[in-house]
Design an enzyme around this catalytic site. Structure first.
Site, mmCIF file in Angstrom:
data_model
loop_
_atom_site.group_PDB
_atom_site.id
_atom_site.type_symbol
_atom_site.label_atom_id
_atom_site.label_comp_id
_atom_site.label_asym_id
_atom_site.label_seq_id
_atom_site.Cartn_x
_atom_site.Cartn_y
_atom_site.Cartn_z
ATOM 1 N N ALA A 22 32.901 20.985 27.524
ATOM 2 C CA ALA A 22 34.279 20.619 27.010
ATOM 3 C C ALA A 22 35.375 21.648 27.048
ATOM 4 C CB ALA A 22 33.686 19.160 26.267
ATOM 5 N N SER A 28 39.416 22.236 18.673
ATOM 6 C CA SER A 28 37.806 23.372 19.438
ATOM 7 C C SER A 28 37.563 20.832 19.304
ATOM 8 C CB SER A 28 36.746 23.051 18.645
ATOM 9 O OG SER A 28 35.938 23.421 19.306
ATOM 10 N N ASN A 29 36.312 20.674 20.131
ATOM 11 C CA ASN A 29 35.433 18.947 20.317
ATOM 12 C C ASN A 29 33.948 19.234 19.705
ATOM 13 O OD1 ASN A 29 34.392 20.215 22.852
ATOM 14 N ND2 ASN A 29 35.821 20.781 23.482
ATOM 15 N N TYR A 30 33.831 17.744 19.825
ATOM 16 C CA TYR A 30 32.224 17.826 19.188
ATOM 17 C C TYR A 30 31.197 17.899 20.656
ATOM 18 C CZ TYR A 30 34.787 15.343 15.371
ATOM 19 O OH TYR A 30 35.541 15.440 14.255
#
Ligand code: C5P
Length: 223
Positions: free
Chosen positions: A96, A29-31
């Site tokens: 995102a 995943s991402n932040y």
């Protein structure tokens, strides 16, 4: 007192990260926190729009008065957005989205061995590109989070994905990007115009973005 300048608009907003599963207990995943997209959804609702929010996994509560559709992966977000594209007049893609996903999801937890291990990735569909290709009279807003060559990268995405307004932000700058409550953005337009904005709260940026959306909807084609 709020001006209901988005009355009659049906705004579709995406927010948050996506999660791409490797096995039943692990993911890529991402932040992204979802704060920017949620701020836009709330502001659009306050200004009179009918709002649908398609959100990846975030810690944020479903906003009041907004149809919120929860998804996990990019593939699910793709389905959720395309299923609701037809009836929307404005699409704002603040999510995102993970660009890649594991090619295979292991059915059980992957066990540790002494050997090195590789996870093969395949490309996810680009939701914004699809939306841009089918946009018709809709107004489409994209986001570009970059860590360098901000304007050049964002301009390329703006043209490639046929968006009407690209919000570019350098996520390596303090006070911008993931998790924080503030952002430093530039608005890019297809005619080459760039609007450089100072550091501001995400709520404030959301309203400024919707000011531009309203102006573009008035000058541009109506859905
Ligand atoms: O290419 P990049 O991911 O940086 O583009 C950012 C913009 O494209 C964002 O608006 C994001 O929501 C959208 N996007 C998408 N589907 C993807 C990747 C990005 O809709 N698979």
């Amino acid at each position: 007192l709020t001006v209901k300048d988005l009355a009659g608009e049906r705004v579709l907003v995406t927010a948050g990260p996506t999660r791409e599963e490797i096995d039943p207990v692990r993911y890529i995943s991402n932040y992204s926190s979802g704060k920017m997209g949620y701020a836009i959804a709330r502001a659009a609702r306050r200004r009179g729009a009918e709002v649908t929010l398609v959100a990846g996994p975030t810690c944020l509560a479903d906003p009041w008065g907004i149809e919120t559709v929860r998804v996990t992966s990019a593939a699910e977000m793709y389905e959720a957005v395309l299923a609701r594209l037809e009836r929307s007049t404005v699409v704002i893609k603040a999510a995102a989205v993970a660009d890649y996903r594991p090619k295979c999801k292991a059915p059980g937890k992957i066990k540790k061995t002494d050997a090195a291990m590789a996870v093969e990735l395949e490309k996810n569909p680009d939701i914004l590109r699809e939306v841009g290709a089918r946009k018709g009279a809709r107004l489409v807003v994209g986001f570009a989070a970059e860590t360098g060559e901000l304007v050049a990268n964002a301009r390329k995405k703006l043209l490639d994905k046929q968006v009407d307004l690209m919000v570019a932000n350098d996520v390596s700058q303090a006070g911008a990007g993931f998790h924080v409550d503030t952002n430093i953005a530039k608005f890019l337009y297809p005619d080459g115009r760039i609007e450089e904005l100072p550091l501001m709260g995400k709520n404030e940026l959301a309203d400024l973005l919707l000011d531009r959306v309203t102006a573009l909807r008035q000058t541009g084609a109506k859905a």
